[in-house]
Structure formats: C-alpha cells, structure tokens
Design a protein around this motif. Structure first.
Motif, PDB file in Angstrom:
ATOM      1  N   GLY A  87      49.770 -10.000  30.227  1.00 23.07           N
ATOM      2  CA  GLY A  87      50.517 -10.551  29.089  1.00 23.07           C
ATOM      3  C   GLY A  87      50.812 -12.022  29.266  1.00 23.07           C
ATOM      4  O   GLY A  87      50.681 -12.818  28.331  1.00 23.07           O
ATOM      5  N   SER A  88      51.201 -12.417  30.508  1.00 24.03           N
ATOM      6  CA  SER A  88      51.525 -13.833  30.724  1.00 24.03           C
ATOM      7  C   SER A  88      50.278 -14.690  30.580  1.00 24.03           C
ATOM      8  O   SER A  88      50.355 -15.828  30.096  1.00 24.03           O
ATOM      9  N   LEU A  89      49.109 -14.136  30.997  1.00 26.16           N
ATOM     10  CA  LEU A  89      47.867 -14.884  30.799  1.00 26.16           C
ATOM     11  C   LEU A  89      47.533 -14.951  29.307  1.00 26.16           C
ATOM     12  O   LEU A  89      47.103 -15.990  28.793  1.00 26.16           O
ATOM     13  N   MET A  90      47.793 -13.831  28.641  1.00 28.44           N
ATOM     14  CA  MET A  90      47.408 -13.733  27.241  1.00 28.44           C
ATOM     15  C   MET A  90      48.242 -14.662  26.376  1.00 28.44           C
ATOM     16  O   MET A  90      47.757 -15.227  25.398  1.00 28.44           O
ATOM     17  N   ARG A  91      49.513 -14.792  26.761  1.00 28.78           N
ATOM     18  CA  ARG A  91      50.377 -15.688  25.993  1.00 28.78           C
ATOM     19  C   ARG A  91      49.774 -17.091  25.951  1.00 28.78           C
ATOM     20  O   ARG A  91      49.756 -17.747  24.915  1.00 28.78           O
ATOM     21  N   CYS A  92      49.270 -17.523  27.110  1.00 30.47           N
ATOM     22  CA  CYS A  92      48.684 -18.858  27.150  1.00 30.47           C
ATOM     23  C   CYS A  92      47.364 -18.890  26.395  1.00 30.47           C
ATOM     24  O   CYS A  92      47.029 -19.882  25.740  1.00 30.47           O
ATOM     25  N   GLY A  93      46.609 -17.779  26.475  1.00 23.76           N
ATOM     26  CA  GLY A  93      45.373 -17.708  25.695  1.00 23.76           C
ATOM     27  C   GLY A  93      45.659 -17.805  24.207  1.00 23.76           C
ATOM     28  O   GLY A  93      44.969 -18.527  23.469  1.00 23.76           O
ATOM     29  N   VAL A  94      46.703 -17.134  23.781  1.00 26.18           N
ATOM     30  CA  VAL A  94      47.076 -17.166  22.369  1.00 26.18           C
ATOM     31  C   VAL A  94      47.558 -18.570  21.978  1.00 26.18           C
ATOM     32  O   VAL A  94      47.307 -19.039  20.865  1.00 26.18           O
ATOM     33  N   LEU A  95      48.223 -19.211  22.939  1.00 28.32           N
ATOM     34  CA  LEU A  95      48.667 -20.586  22.695  1.00 28.32           C
ATOM     35  C   LEU A  95      47.465 -21.468  22.349  1.00 28.32           C
ATOM     36  O   LEU A  95      47.499 -22.245  21.381  1.00 28.32           O
ATOM     37  N   ALA A  96      46.397 -21.319  23.136  1.00 28.79           N
ATOM     38  CA  ALA A  96      45.182 -22.098  22.896  1.00 28.79           C
ATOM     39  C   ALA A  96      44.543 -21.693  21.572  1.00 28.79           C
ATOM     40  O   ALA A  96      44.156 -22.548  20.765  1.00 28.79           O
ATOM     41  N   MET A  97      44.491 -20.381  21.339  1.00 27.46           N
ATOM     42  CA  MET A  97      43.820 -19.876  20.153  1.00 27.46           C
ATOM     43  C   MET A  97      44.543 -20.307  18.870  1.00 27.46           C
ATOM     44  O   MET A  97      43.905 -20.651  17.874  1.00 27.46           O
ATOM     45  N   ARG A  98      45.865 -20.297  18.921  1.00 29.88           N
ATOM     46  CA  ARG A  98      46.651 -20.640  17.737  1.00 29.88           C
ATOM     47  C   ARG A  98      46.360 -22.083  17.300  1.00 29.88           C
ATOM     48  O   ARG A  98      46.067 -22.363  16.132  1.00 29.88           O
ATOM     49  N   LEU A  99      46.428 -22.990  18.279  1.00 29.65           N
ATOM     50  CA  LEU A  99      46.201 -24.402  17.967  1.00 29.65           C
ATOM     51  C   LEU A  99      44.768 -24.613  17.486  1.00 29.65           C
ATOM     52  O   LEU A  99      44.518 -25.254  16.449  1.00 29.65           O
ATOM     53  N   PHE A 100      43.838 -24.028  18.214  1.00 28.77           N
ATOM     54  CA  PHE A 100      42.418 -24.167  17.867  1.00 28.77           C
ATOM     55  C   PHE A 100      42.146 -23.654  16.458  1.00 28.77           C
ATOM     56  O   PHE A 100      41.538 -24.339  15.627  1.00 28.77           O
ATOM     57  N   ALA A 101      42.640 -22.443  16.159  1.00 30.38           N
ATOM     58  CA  ALA A 101      42.351 -21.827  14.863  1.00 30.38           C
ATOM     59  C   ALA A 101      42.947 -22.630  13.731  1.00 30.38           C
ATOM     60  O   ALA A 101      42.294 -22.887  12.702  1.00 30.38           O
ATOM     61  N   ASN A 102      44.184 -23.075  13.911  1.00 27.69           N
ATOM     62  CA  ASN A 102      44.833 -23.857  12.850  1.00 27.69           C
ATOM     63  C   ASN A 102      44.061 -25.131  12.557  1.00 27.69           C
ATOM     64  O   ASN A 102      43.880 -25.511  11.400  1.00 27.69           O
ATOM     65  N   MET A 103      43.613 -25.794  13.615  1.00 30.17           N
ATOM     66  CA  MET A 103      42.917 -27.064  13.404  1.00 30.17           C
ATOM     67  C   MET A 103      41.523 -26.841  12.831  1.00 30.17           C
ATOM     68  O   MET A 103      41.061 -27.550  11.949  1.00 30.17           O
ATOM     69  N   LEU A 104      40.856 -25.797  13.350  1.00 30.20           N
ATOM     70  CA  LEU A 104      39.509 -25.513  12.858  1.00 30.20           C
ATOM     71  C   LEU A 104      39.542 -25.174  11.372  1.00 30.20           C
ATOM     72  O   LEU A 104      38.696 -25.639  10.588  1.00 30.20           O
ATOM     73  N   VAL A 105      40.539 -24.386  10.974  1.00 28.81           N
ATOM     74  CA  VAL A 105      40.640 -23.979   9.570  1.00 28.81           C
ATOM     75  C   VAL A 105      40.761 -25.204   8.676  1.00 28.81           C
ATOM     76  O   VAL A 105      40.133 -25.274   7.614  1.00 28.81           O
ATOM     77  N   GLY A 106      41.513 -26.178   9.137  1.00 32.77           N
ATOM     78  CA  GLY A 106      41.625 -27.412   8.354  1.00 32.77           C
ATOM     79  C   GLY A 106      40.259 -28.054   8.155  1.00 32.77           C
ATOM     80  O   GLY A 106      39.917 -28.491   7.051  1.00 32.77           O
ATOM     81  N   HIS A 107      39.485 -28.071   9.236  1.00 35.58           N
ATOM     82  CA  HIS A 107      38.165 -28.694   9.141  1.00 35.58           C
ATOM     83  C   HIS A 107      37.216 -27.872   8.298  1.00 35.58           C
ATOM     84  O   HIS A 107      36.252 -28.391   7.749  1.00 35.58           O
ATOM     85  N   LEU A 108      37.438 -26.567   8.228  1.00 39.92           N
ATOM     86  CA  LEU A 108      36.553 -25.724   7.430  1.00 39.92           C
ATOM     87  C   LEU A 108      36.910 -25.754   5.950  1.00 39.92           C
ATOM     88  O   LEU A 108      36.034 -25.783   5.082  1.00 39.92           O
TER      89      LEU A 108
END
Lengths: 173, 298
Positions: B213-234
C-alpha cells in the motif's frame, strides 16, 4: 507510449540538482529574509507600542502638572486676595482708630480750652466785679461782706453764663 | 523492434496521428545500435521512427536525449536562475531595511509562505518543517513543468510523461522511507507499518498489504499527476481538431472554428487551473505520506 528509464533517471538527477541549488541559494535566503522581516516588523510594532505608552504617560504627567499649576495659581490668587483684604481691613481699622484718637484729643483740647476760658472769664469777672463794686458803692466793706457779695454775684453770673458755656458744640470736622 | 513500429521512410505517410502519439515524448538526439550519433531528423520521418533505427541501450536505459528531458532542463535552469535572483534581491531588500516590492518577489514569497505555512507546517508538524525546501522545490518544479505544457510550440510539458512523474514520486518514496527509518529505526519503521492490536496470525498479511500500500500510494501519486496532465494534452488537440481536420468539408471547418476555438479557450483556462491544483495536490499528498511515515500513531 513507452516508459523510458533514462528519462526517469534524468528527472531524478535534474530534480536533485535543482533541489540542492534552490535549498542553498533560494529557499534558505528567502526564509531567512522573511524571518528577519518578521522580527523587524514585530520589533517595530513593540517599539511603537512602547513609544505610545511613553507618550501617554508623558501626556498624563503634563496634564497633571497643568492641573497642579492651575491649582497653585488659584491658591496664590486667593492668598493674594486674602492678603489684600487683610491689608485693607487693617488700614481701615488703623484709620478709624486714628481718627477716633484725633477726635478724642480734639475734644480734650476743646474741653481744656473751654475750661481755661471759663476760668479766665471768672477771674476777670471777679476782678471786674470788685472794681465795679468799689467804684460804684465806694465804701469799704468788711472782708466777709465783700467776699459774700462777690460770691453771690459770681453765682448769678455763673447761672447766667454757665448755661451758655455748657451748651454742646459740634466739634470741628 | 516491436515497440518501435517500422515505417518505410520514403513512401509511408499517415497524416492522422493518434492523440496518444501526439502527446508522447520523442528523442532529439542519441546513439543508434551501431553506436553512431543520430539527430531527430535521422530518427523520425513525419513523426514516426524511420526504418532500421534502434537506439543503443545500457540495461534499461536508452542512450537518447528526449524532448521532455530538454524541457525539464530548461525549466529547472530558469527556475534556478529566477528564484536565486529573487531570493538574493529579497534578502538584500530586507537587510537594507527596504519595503518589499516587485510582483515577482511577492509572488515567490506568497508561494513560499503558502507551501510552508499552509501545507508543510499544519500537516507535517515540526518534524517536516525543516524540509520545507524539498516540498517547495516539488511544488515549483511540478507547477512550471505543468504550465510549460500550455505553451504550444516551444514546450511539451514533461509532467505528461509517466517516467517523469514516476521519478518524482519515487523521490518522495525514498525520502519518506528515509525519514521513517531515521525516526523509528529500521525495525521500528517496518513494525509500525502494521497497526497495533492486530492478531499475530493476520500480521504477515496486514504487513504485506500495508507495505504494498505504501508503495502504491506513491505509484498513484505519479499516476494522478501524469493522467491529469496527459488528459489536458489530449483534450485540447481533440477539440481544436474539430477546426483543422476534414479540410474538404467547409461547413465542418466553419463549425469547428465556431465551436472548437471558444471551447479550446475555455478548456485552456481550466487547464491552467488544473496545472496549479495538481502541483498543490502532489505537494500536499507527499507531505501527508511522509508525515504518516514519521508519525506512525496517526
């Protein structure tokens, strides 16, 4: 879409370099600056507060001094008035006493003068009566008769003039 | 090379580029498999890798310098220069007893005070307060990487790359574990991953869940930022695509202009807001995760 490991590594390196530079040369100095400004402002505020309190104290003291001065002035004026009143009264009393004394003296002198005048008059009358008697009657009387006659004449003269002399006169102003 | 679709450089030309391809990173220069230096024009033809090109690799690393790497270098350099200049000026002004002035200095100060006093101190407490510069750097770096994606031609927005956000989240993870271990000891840190009062039979399972879970939290942290920014570009190119695609149909083009441009304008405004919010969210969540590792009782 590919996951590039070299991008990841590069990101970490760039981020850590940026972190080091900013920590040392940007965030550190900025935080120090903010802290110094904070302290300076806090000091200014406390200084101003102190100054205000000092000014208030001083104002209160000056007000107190002014009030005291007013009281003092009033007291001095009152004292002065009182003194003047006293002096006036004393002067008045002295003047009254003086005039009363003068009056007494004048009365006494008048009395003395009157008494002297009456005495003189009486002496002259006795003499005149004697001369008159010796001139008019031309006879020697015995001493006792002589004496008695004079006394009688004297009494009559006194009766006639005494009232006149004893009349009260208004003293000269 | 299955991950690099090979095209015939001479004749193959497909004008319709997929949205994901549009937002993807690409190499600017690098070494090919033969060890020869190649530039972008050698590697790509109209947005596609040319035939026979393959980058040289060292383990998982490709020896390529990509557009996202260039962008983040420029952003980091600009940030460094500007912030250091501002900091020196502010310090000079304070030392020489002058009133604070200048919109740039005020903006930087406002950002600093916001991150330090509204994020790090309330959530992290006195344990994390000395590390405010770390979160400040996260905030400013991510914010300007996000915003750079809004510049149409010059930048490509490095935070729309999962490798970039993953690297940032991994930095958070390493710092978080370092702080937790430093504060509680190696054994204490892993023991405190599991809440007290758990039956010993369940302990290994809970430990595994919590650790992942502690690893996943950080993975989600990366995914959240990435997805939000990518969506803007898409989304933005898709909306604008209404206006520029279908060149033959004049009516469609006109409608695209009428509908697409105002919509894209509004979405750009929204995107600016999202850039700021995602930088804030990343910073705040990393403070929360670190704080949880430092204070196991919460």
């Amino acid at each position: 879409m590919s996951f590039d490991a070299q991008v990841m590594l590069y990101t970490v390196i760039v981020f850590l370099l940026l972190l080091a530079v900013l920590w040392r040369f940007a965030w550190g100095p900025l935080m120090r600056a903010l802290e110094e400004r904070e302290q300076r402002i806090a000091k200014r505020i406390s200084d101003a507060e102190e100054l205000r309190r000092t000014a208030e104290d001083r104002l209160r003291e000056y007000e107190r001094r002014i009030a005291t001065a007013e009281d003092d002035a009033a007291a001095i004026i009152a004292l002065g008035k009182l003194g003047a009143e006293k002096v006036r009264e004393e002067t008045m009393a002295a003047a009254v006493a003086d005039s009363a004394k003068t009056m007494d003296r004048v009365k006494r002198e008048i009395q003395l003068t009157k008494e002297a005048a009456v005495h003189d008059l009486r002496e002259q009358m006795v003499q005149l009566a004697g001369e008159l008697a010796s001139h008019v009657i031309m006879r020697e009387l015995k001493l006792e008769d002589h004496r008695r006659l004079i006394e009688e004449a004297m009494t009559e003269v006194e009766k006639a003039f005494g009232q006149e002399l004893a009349k009260p006169r208004t003293p000269p102003k | 090379m299955p991950e690099h679709p090979v095209h015939d450089g001479a004749v193959s030309y497909e004008p319709a580029v997929g949205p994901m391809e549009h937002a993807a990173d690409y190499a600017l220069f690098g070494l090919d498999a033969q060890g020869q230096f190649r530039t972008k024009s050698d590697m790509y033809f109209h947005g596609h890798p040319v035939a026979g090109y393959a980058p040289r690799t060292v383990g998982p690393f490709k020896l390529e310098f990509t557009k996202h790497m260039l962008d983040m270098t420029i952003i980091a350099t600009l940030l460094g220069v500007v912030l250091v200049t501002v900091a020196r000026r502010v310090l000079y002004n304070v030392r020489s007893d002058r009133a604070p002035h200048g919109p740039l200095a005020n903006a930087v100060e406002a950002g600093l005070v916001f991150v330090r006093d509204d994020i790090v101190k309330p959530i992290g407490g006195h344990h994390l307060a000395p590390f405010a510069p770390l979160y400040l750097t996260f905030f400013f770096f991510i914010l300007f990487c996000n915003l750079s994606g809004m510049v149409p031609v010059l930048f490509k927005g490095p935070t729309s790359n999962l490798a970039v956000t993953g690297a940032l989240a991994m930095t958070v993870l390493v710092f978080l574990m370092f702080m937790g271990i430093k504060r509680q000891g190696l054994v204490g840190y892993f023991k405190n991953l599991v809440p007290s009062g758990i039956p010993w039979l369940l302990w290994p399972m809970i430990f595994a869940i919590e650790f992942v879970g502690s690893l996943m939290r950080c993975g989600v942290l990366a995914m959240r930022l990435f997805a939000n920014m990518l969506v803007g570009h898409l989304v933005l190119p898709s909306i604008l695509g209404l206006a520029v695609f279908k060149p033959g149909a004049a009516g469609m083009a006109a409608m695209g202009l009428v509908v697409g441009v105002p919509l894209a304008l509004g979405l750009s405004g929204l995107e600016l807001l999202i850039c700021l919010i995602q930088a804030y969210v990343f910073t705040m969540l990393s403070v929360i995760f670190t704080s949880a590792a430092v204070h196991p009782e919460h």
